[in-house]
Motif scaffolding. Structure first.
Motif, PDB file in Angstrom:
ATOM      1  N   THR A 506       0.854  -1.197   0.000  1.00 15.06           N
ATOM      2  CA  THR A 506       0.000   0.000   0.000  1.00 15.06           C
ATOM      3  C   THR A 506       0.884   1.238   0.000  1.00 15.06           C
ATOM      4  O   THR A 506       2.050   1.203   0.429  1.00 15.06           O
ATOM      5  N   ILE A 507       0.318   2.338  -0.466  1.00 11.91           N
ATOM      6  CA  ILE A 507       1.005   3.622  -0.455  1.00 11.91           C
ATOM      7  C   ILE A 507      -0.022   4.703  -0.130  1.00 11.91           C
ATOM      8  O   ILE A 507      -1.153   4.650  -0.615  1.00 11.91           O
ATOM      9  N   HIS A 508       0.355   5.665   0.705  1.00 18.10           N
ATOM     10  CA  HIS A 508      -0.541   6.772   1.032  1.00 18.10           C
ATOM     11  C   HIS A 508       0.284   8.018   1.313  1.00 18.10           C
ATOM     12  O   HIS A 508       1.514   7.937   1.557  1.00 18.10           O
ATOM     13  N   ALA A 509      -0.402   9.139   1.266  1.00 18.19           N
ATOM     14  CA  ALA A 509       0.248  10.431   1.486  1.00 18.19           C
ATOM     15  C   ALA A 509      -0.329  11.093   2.729  1.00 18.19           C
ATOM     16  O   ALA A 509      -1.498  10.902   3.077  1.00 18.19           O
ATOM     17  N   GLU A 510       0.494  11.910   3.392  1.00 16.16           N
ATOM     18  CA  GLU A 510       0.066  12.665   4.568  1.00 16.16           C
ATOM     19  C   GLU A 510       0.969  13.889   4.710  1.00 16.16           C
ATOM     20  O   GLU A 510       2.022  13.989   4.071  1.00 16.16           O
ATOM     21  N   ASN A 511       0.565  14.833   5.553  1.00 19.27           N
ATOM     22  CA  ASN A 511       1.352  16.041   5.835  1.00 19.27           C
ATOM     23  C   ASN A 511       2.058  15.903   7.169  1.00 19.27           C
ATOM     24  O   ASN A 511       1.503  15.360   8.133  1.00 19.27           O
ATOM     25  N   ARG A 512       3.293  16.396   7.211  1.00 23.32           N
ATOM     26  CA  ARG A 512       4.037  16.430   8.476  1.00 23.32           C
ATOM     27  C   ARG A 512       3.787  17.789   9.133  1.00 23.32           C
ATOM     28  O   ARG A 512       3.878  18.839   8.481  1.00 23.32           O
ATOM     29  N   THR A 513       3.461  17.762  10.381  1.00 23.60           N
ATOM     30  CA  THR A 513       3.197  19.004  11.129  1.00 23.60           C
ATOM     31  C   THR A 513       4.107  19.081  12.334  1.00 23.60           C
ATOM     32  O   THR A 513       4.529  18.053  12.892  1.00 23.60           O
ATOM     33  N   GLY A 514       4.426  20.321  12.729  1.00 23.05           N
ATOM     34  CA  GLY A 514       5.245  20.531  13.899  1.00 23.05           C
ATOM     35  C   GLY A 514       4.408  20.583  15.161  1.00 23.05           C
ATOM     36  O   GLY A 514       3.194  20.310  15.165  1.00 23.05           O
ATOM     37  N   ALA A 515       5.055  20.946  16.242  1.00 23.47           N
ATOM     38  CA  ALA A 515       4.351  21.033  17.532  1.00 23.47           C
ATOM     39  C   ALA A 515       3.279  22.106  17.517  1.00 23.47           C
ATOM     40  O   ALA A 515       2.264  22.021  18.232  1.00 23.47           O
ATOM     41  N   ASP A 516       3.482  23.155  16.693  1.00 25.60           N
ATOM     42  CA  ASP A 516       2.494  24.234  16.614  1.00 25.60           C
ATOM     43  C   ASP A 516       1.407  23.956  15.596  1.00 25.60           C
ATOM     44  O   ASP A 516       0.551  24.822  15.346  1.00 25.60           O
ATOM     45  N   GLY A 517       1.424  22.772  14.956  1.00 27.15           N
ATOM     46  CA  GLY A 517       0.389  22.406  14.001  1.00 27.15           C
ATOM     47  C   GLY A 517       0.629  22.936  12.605  1.00 27.15           C
ATOM     48  O   GLY A 517      -0.218  22.734  11.735  1.00 27.15           O
ATOM     49  N   VAL A 518       1.759  23.569  12.372  1.00 24.43           N
ATOM     50  CA  VAL A 518       2.064  24.104  11.048  1.00 24.43           C
ATOM     51  C   VAL A 518       2.625  22.985  10.171  1.00 24.43           C
ATOM     52  O   VAL A 518       3.453  22.179  10.618  1.00 24.43           O
ATOM     53  N   VAL A 519       2.172  22.948   8.927  1.00 26.04           N
ATOM     54  CA  VAL A 519       2.637  21.927   7.994  1.00 26.04           C
ATOM     55  C   VAL A 519       4.100  22.183   7.654  1.00 26.04           C
ATOM     56  O   VAL A 519       4.482  23.289   7.250  1.00 26.04           O
ATOM     57  N   GLN A 520       4.922  21.143   7.828  1.00 26.16           N
ATOM     58  CA  GLN A 520       6.351  21.248   7.560  1.00 26.16           C
ATOM     59  C   GLN A 520       6.767  20.526   6.278  1.00 26.16           C
ATOM     60  O   GLN A 520       7.923  20.612   5.879  1.00 26.16           O
ATOM     61  N   GLY A 521       5.869  19.821   5.674  1.00 23.38           N
ATOM     62  CA  GLY A 521       6.186  19.115   4.442  1.00 23.38           C
ATOM     63  C   GLY A 521       5.263  17.920   4.261  1.00 23.38           C
ATOM     64  O   GLY A 521       4.346  17.666   5.062  1.00 23.38           O
ATOM     65  N   ALA A 522       5.491  17.203   3.188  1.00 19.41           N
ATOM     66  CA  ALA A 522       4.665  16.030   2.850  1.00 19.41           C
ATOM     67  C   ALA A 522       5.452  14.754   3.120  1.00 19.41           C
ATOM     68  O   ALA A 522       6.687  14.743   3.113  1.00 19.41           O
ATOM     69  N   ARG A 523       4.704  13.677   3.358  1.00 15.19           N
ATOM     70  CA  ARG A 523       5.314  12.364   3.578  1.00 15.19           C
ATOM     71  C   ARG A 523       4.534  11.325   2.779  1.00 15.19           C
ATOM     72  O   ARG A 523       3.300  11.252   2.860  1.00 15.19           O
ATOM     73  N   PHE A 524       5.282  10.518   2.036  1.00 15.63           N
ATOM     74  CA  PHE A 524       4.693   9.392   1.303  1.00 15.63           C
ATOM     75  C   PHE A 524       5.204   8.110   1.940  1.00 15.63           C
ATOM     76  O   PHE A 524       6.430   7.926   2.078  1.00 15.63           O
ATOM     77  N   THR A 525       4.282   7.230   2.340  1.00 16.42           N
ATOM     78  CA  THR A 525       4.624   6.005   3.062  1.00 16.42           C
ATOM     79  C   THR A 525       4.231   4.795   2.217  1.00 16.42           C
ATOM     80  O   THR A 525       3.094   4.690   1.741  1.00 16.42           O
ATOM     81  N   VAL A 526       5.193   3.903   2.050  1.00  9.93           N
ATOM     82  CA  VAL A 526       4.984   2.654   1.306  1.00  9.93           C
ATOM     83  C   VAL A 526       5.129   1.489   2.283  1.00  9.93           C
ATOM     84  O   VAL A 526       6.115   1.431   3.036  1.00  9.93           O
ATOM     85  N   VAL A 527       4.168   0.591   2.308  1.00 10.99           N
ATOM     86  CA  VAL A 527       4.197  -0.589   3.173  1.00 10.99           C
ATOM     87  C   VAL A 527       4.200  -1.829   2.278  1.00 10.99           C
ATOM     88  O   VAL A 527       3.295  -2.007   1.452  1.00 10.99           O
TER      89      VAL A 527
END
Length: 533
Positions: A506-527
């Motif tokens: 499987t593969i999916h996408a999500e956003n990485r957020t910091g402690a303040d909830g601000v988006v710091q970038g994207a992450r693609f995860t492959v299992v």
């Protein structure tokens, strides 16, 4: 095989459970049982009647032996004369034989101590033996007197096999032995015969032979009795043949016709629900064909959608090219002409990228089916992909880093190494295109419970929450400001998902957020599932 599919199965039938101990498949066991049933009935009937025939012959021998011993005792007591050397009175013995024998059902013959025939029940009953004479010759062809004399002088004909058998039987009885069995009679029919010595103390005065010629009648009756068993066996065989025709031949023909309809009338799937409910190989085959045609139908729909998307995506740069070419002839300003030439170059670059990615996407299914899956070291593959970007990177481009797992044992997955390498290159290319100059793309690999997890992080603006699934659709592009126009076709992530799904992952996408909830970038995860050891 059809039996290995994941289609739903009905509960096992009663007939299959009865004969589950036989080797082979369910239909194979059914065919074996039905075809052997008729033969078993015929063999059983033949064995029963053979035993009956032996019993009848043995009973006939016992009956003749009892009668013969009684008659021999009476002849011994009444027809023995002379002392101290006893002899049998042939005339009186013949009278006794006439009183005791029943010529209608059996034949009795009396021999003296020299083996000469002295009495026959056929004589007493005035029975005349007859046979068809050859056709009479013409008077001119009649043999002469000399020929008759020559024939009269010929030696007697040798004994036939029937006479030899009778002589052997009498000889055995003259030796004081009781003989019983079956042999050929004078007419060539089988007879049950017993020969009993007529003894006075130790002296053998003669031999009494009793014959019963109704053996052929008994056997004929037995054969007639076998006819019902034969008819039953034929009926069972015909019934089993019709049953097999209905269970196998007709469904197979229906499957063939359904396949022809799919081929000739361009139907999208096979639908035979009554056969699909069966709990045998034909049911498995029908369900597999239904699933196969359903998958093919979905594949055809996907190809049609892909063709429509390709036409739509190619039409945009072509429209732009046509408009720029038409305008270029009218524009005289060198600056405007240079701008139009730049647009033409961008559209040509976009078309080239589209054609390349479309070609790769169209060959993907063939490449996935051509290469057999095998186990390989996933960490080593990712390390080679990252090393390639590190070696070819230019100053100012986003860097690529790889966090290798700490495990001593390699993480092995089963799949196709080439297409999976393309997945990671597409993900890294996508992450680099969204990362700012001087940014970093981070690739990590971890081992879970029976699976391997690969994450690709970037430092870009992230993905809008509504587009976390849309980014995997074909030709979807959402480039940040300043990105090169036409540098992306929108097929990279779609190809990555297709390859990962073919590998069972499987593969999916999500956003990485910091402690303040601000988006710091994207992450693609492959299992991906680990290879079985």
């Amino acid at each position: 095989m059809a039996s290995d599919t994941d289609t739903a199965r009905p509960d096992p039938g009663r007939l299959s459970s009865w004969f589950s101990w036989l080797p082979g498949s369910r239909l194979g066991r059914l065919i074996i049982v039905l075809n052997l049933l008729g033969l078993t009935i015929l063999i059983a009937g033949a064995l029963v009647l053979n035993e009956l025939r032996r019993g009848l012959v043995n009973a006939r021998i016992d009956s003749l032996t009892t009668q013969g011993e009684l008659m021999a005792t009476i002849i011994d007591q009444a027809a023995t004369v002379g002392e101290p050397l006893p002899a049998m009175d042939g005339a009186y013995a013949s009278q006794i034989l006439q009183l005791l024998s029943n010529p209608r059902t059996q034949r009795a013959r009396l021999f003296d101590s020299k083996g000469r025939l002295i009495a026959d029940s056929y004589w007493v009953a005035d029975r005349v033996e007859w046979k068809v004479l050859p056709p009479a010759r013409a008077r001119d062809d009649a043999p002469g007197f000399s020929l008759q004399l020559n024939q009269a002088r010929k030696p007697p004909a040798p004994q036939s096999g029937v006479q030899k058998a009778l002589a052997f039987e009498v000889t055995q009885a003259l030796d004081g032995k009781h003989w019983s069995g079956m042999r050929k009679g004078d007419d060539g029919e089988r007879v049950v015969s017993v020969s009993i010595p007529i003894q006075h103390v130790q002296a053998v005065l003669g031999v009494l032979t009793l014959e019963a010629s109704d053996v052929d009648e008994i056997i004929a009756r037995e054969r007639v009795a076998l006819i019902p068993f034969i008819l039953i066996a034929i009926g069972v065989t015909l019934a089993s043949s019709l049953l097999l025709n209905n269970l196998i031949a007709q469904p197979v023909r229906r499957l063939a016709r359904a396949a022809d309809r799919v081929r000739l009338s361009r139907a999208r799937s096979i639908s035979l629900p009554d056969i699909a409910k069966r709990d045998d190989e034909l049911g498995d085959l029908t369900r597999s064909l239904q699933d196969m045609t359903h998958v093919l139908s979905e594949r055809m729909d996907a190809i049609e959608r892909f063709a429509a998307d390709v036409a739509h995506e190619i039409k945009n740069p072509l429209t732009s090219l046509r408009s720029a070419v038409e305008t270029l002839e009218l524009v005289k300003d060198p600056v405007a002409q240079a701008r139009l030439m730049n647009i033409l170059q961008q559209d040509v670059t976009r078309l080239d990228r589209l054609v390349t990615d479309i070609s790769n996407a169209s060959r993907l299914d063939a490449e996935l089916s051509r290469e057999d899956p095998k186990a390989f070291d996933l960490g080593h593959l990712i390390g080679e992909v990252v090393q390639l970007y590190q070696d070819t990177g230019k100053p100012g481009d986003p860097t690529v880093a790889y966090a290798a797992p700490d495990a001593l044992e390699p993480i092995m997955v089963s799949g196709r190494e080439g297409p999976l390498g393309q997945v990671f290159r597409n993900l890294v290319d996508n992450a680099r295109s969204f990362s700012p100059p001087g940014g970093q793309v981070r690739v990590s690999l971890e081992r879970g419970k029976g699976e391997a997890t690969i994450a690709v992080d970037d430092d870009g603006p992230g993905i809008p929450p509504d587009n976390l699934e849309t980014v995997f659709e074909r030709f979807y592009t959402s480039r940040p400001k300043g990105a090169a126009f036409g540098g992306n076709s929108g097929l990279g992530l779609s190809i990555a998902r297709q390859i990962v799904a073919a590998q069972g992952g499987t593969i999916h996408a999500e956003n990485r957020t910091g402690a303040d909830g601000v988006v710091q970038g994207a992450r693609f995860t492959v299992v991906l599932p680990e290879a079985r050891r």
